[in-house]
Scaffold this motif. Structure first.
Motif, PDB file in Angstrom:
ATOM      1  N   ILE A  75       0.816  -1.247  -0.089  1.00 50.93           N
ATOM      2  CA  ILE A  75       0.009  -0.033  -0.004  1.00 50.93           C
ATOM      3  C   ILE A  75       1.003   1.237  -0.175  1.00 50.93           C
ATOM      4  O   ILE A  75       0.644   2.070  -0.860  1.00 50.93           O
ATOM      5  CB  ILE A  75      -0.963   0.078   1.128  1.00 50.93           C
ATOM      6  N   ALA A  76       2.117   1.282   0.954  1.00 45.92           N
ATOM      7  CA  ALA A  76       2.906   2.299   1.026  1.00 45.92           C
ATOM      8  C   ALA A  76       3.708   2.684  -0.341  1.00 45.92           C
ATOM      9  O   ALA A  76       3.699   3.711  -0.968  1.00 45.92           O
ATOM     10  CB  ALA A  76       3.927   2.020   1.603  1.00 45.92           C
ATOM     11  N   GLY A 206     -14.072  -3.412  -4.620  1.00 44.98           N
ATOM     12  CA  GLY A 206     -13.978  -2.442  -5.454  1.00 44.98           C
ATOM     13  C   GLY A 206     -13.486  -1.058  -5.493  1.00 44.98           C
ATOM     14  O   GLY A 206     -13.421  -0.234  -6.463  1.00 44.98           O
ATOM     15  N   LEU A 207     -12.956  -0.554  -4.405  1.00 46.02           N
ATOM     16  CA  LEU A 207     -12.294   0.526  -4.117  1.00 46.02           C
ATOM     17  C   LEU A 207     -11.000   0.565  -4.311  1.00 46.02           C
ATOM     18  O   LEU A 207     -10.057  -0.111  -4.135  1.00 46.02           O
ATOM     19  CB  LEU A 207     -12.621   0.913  -2.413  1.00 46.02           C
ATOM     20  N   GLY A 208     -10.429   1.990  -4.617  1.00 47.43           N
ATOM     21  CA  GLY A 208      -8.912   2.244  -4.890  1.00 47.43           C
ATOM     22  C   GLY A 208      -8.342   2.846  -3.442  1.00 47.43           C
ATOM     23  O   GLY A 208      -9.041   3.240  -2.749  1.00 47.43           O
ATOM     24  N   TRP A 209      -7.136   2.748  -3.613  1.00 49.08           N
ATOM     25  CA  TRP A 209      -6.331   3.587  -2.634  1.00 49.08           C
ATOM     26  C   TRP A 209      -6.870   4.884  -2.182  1.00 49.08           C
ATOM     27  O   TRP A 209      -6.700   5.405  -1.177  1.00 49.08           O
ATOM     28  CB  TRP A 209      -4.881   3.297  -2.413  1.00 49.08           C
ATOM     29  N   ALA A 223      -5.638   5.816   5.260  1.00 45.44           N
ATOM     30  CA  ALA A 223      -6.408   5.343   6.719  1.00 45.44           C
ATOM     31  C   ALA A 223      -5.677   4.131   7.060  1.00 45.44           C
ATOM     32  O   ALA A 223      -5.460   3.587   8.183  1.00 45.44           O
ATOM     33  CB  ALA A 223      -7.910   5.165   6.731  1.00 45.44           C
ATOM     34  N   LEU A 224      -5.419   3.192   6.091  1.00 47.68           N
ATOM     35  CA  LEU A 224      -5.032   1.926   6.256  1.00 47.68           C
ATOM     36  C   LEU A 224      -3.367   1.895   6.428  1.00 47.68           C
ATOM     37  O   LEU A 224      -2.985   0.982   6.839  1.00 47.68           O
ATOM     38  CB  LEU A 224      -5.378   0.950   5.186  1.00 47.68           C
ATOM     39  N   LEU A 225      -2.693   2.901   6.071  1.00 51.18           N
ATOM     40  CA  LEU A 225      -1.677   3.288   6.612  1.00 51.18           C
ATOM     41  C   LEU A 225      -1.241   3.591   8.054  1.00 51.18           C
ATOM     42  O   LEU A 225      -0.142   4.227   8.354  1.00 51.18           O
ATOM     43  CB  LEU A 225      -0.774   4.103   5.410  1.00 51.18           C
TER      44      LEU A 225
END
Length: 348
Positions: A75-76, A206-209, A223-225
């Protein structure tokens, strides 16, 4: 003699030694900010020195830990948001060390990439230094490996190595018994475990970062980082206050697998699931993936990043101390006869 021919250089093979040297110069100020009692010298030597006597130890036992960040790195890399991934790296190592009763003293990092990008690498290692500074740990060395052909498309990998110490006889867990209280310290989200599952759930959604976060503010990727919380100084303060019998860092295996690691045979952790609120990120993951509660508890920290096993007559005072240290503390259960973890109530 052959003339008029330019010979092949290491740079032609994809490795820029000058860039590596420039990186060391860039990160020296950040590393210097992590200096503490016992630090000797600076970056650039063949090895790093540390003086245990100057750090205040008379009969020390060394404790070592190594870890990485797992696929949270993906993700990073994909978002370009690399500023806090170094904090994750430090936290995964030093939070483990403190569970043994050790004070983290020094840290080394390993950063491997296909092509060294100076600005990106500086941001990553500055994050590592920030994690070290926040946990009282000196960043005294490391390795930057430029390996073309091994990592592609801007990919990189990180590993961390932490060394701590404690006086002989101060090791944990020790003295855990029936009736001890479990104090849970709040997490800051997913931390650094379960991201292969997280990425699969995001794919299913189905969402993008860069999509708006469905469970909070900002983008989903940001948020996930959210960086793994550092519990070192707070946990050490509790240990020094007396009454702490054990600590469990809630990492891979979640709440199901980690607490029993500090409990003697014949005893179990009874955890009341209604004693804290499941954070929105885990609610979203569970709902999107249609997860069973047991699977959620075995995969993620579910909002509790560290558990302290404490003497019953010290539980109130230690909870107050930890709260004063900035922790959100929940009394989540106790040690009872049995095996493993016994869950009461419901989380979902």
């Amino acid at each position: 003699m052959t003339t008029g021919h330019n010979g092949l250089t290491y740079a032609d093979a994809g490795v820029d030694i000058d860039a590596g040297n420039a990186l060391v110069e860039r990160i020296k100020p950040a590393a210097k900010r992590t200096n503490r009692a016992g630090t000797m010298g600076g970056l650039g030597g063949f090895g790093a020195l540390f003086d245990l006597k100057a750090a205040g130890y008379s009969d020390p036992i060394l404790v070592a830990a190594t870890d990485g960040v797992g696929t949270k790195l993906r993700i990073a890399i994909d978002t370009g948001n690399v500023d806090t991934i170094g904090v994750d790296l430090v936290a995964m190592c030093v939070n483990d060390l403190v569970c043994q009763g050790a004070e983290p003293l020094l840290f080394l990092d390993y950063f491997a990439t296909g092509k060294l990008e100076l600005d990106q690498a500086t941001r990553i290692i500055t994050g590592i230094a920030a994690g070290c500074e926040a946990s009282g740990c000196a960043l005294i060395g490391g390795e930057t490996a430029e390996m073309p052909g091994m990592y592609h498309g801007g990919d990189f990998d990180l590993a961390g190595f932490a060394v701590g110490a404690m006086e002989r006889g101060a090791d944990l867990p020790k003295g855990v018994g029936e009736g001890d209280v479990l104090l849970g310290l709040a997490s800051n989200g997913v931390h650094s475990n379960g991201y292969s599952f997280v990425r699969k759930v995001v794919e299913l959604s189905g969402l993008g970062w860069d999509a708006p976060c469905p469970f909070g503010e900002g983008s989903l990727g940001a948020a996930l980082l959210a960086p793994t919380r550092l519990y070192v100084k707070q946990a050490l303060a509790a240990i020094r206050a007396g009454g702490v019998h054990g600590l469990a860092h809630i990492t891979g295996g979640g709440l199901t697998e980690n607490p029993p690691r500090v409990i003697p045979e014949g005893l179990a952790c009874e955890i009341e699931l209604s004693s804290w609120n499941l954070p929105p990120v885990f609610q979203w993951l569970a709902r999107t993936a249609n997860m069973a509660e047991a699977e959620l508890l075995k995969t993620f920290n579910c909002g509790i990043g560290m558990i302290l096993v404490v003497a019953e007559d010290r539980a109130g005072a230690l909870a107050d101390l930890l709260t004063a240290q900035g922790e959100t503390v929940s009394r989540i259960g106790r040690v009872v006869p049995g095996e493993g973890v016994i869950y009461c109530g419901q989380l979902l």
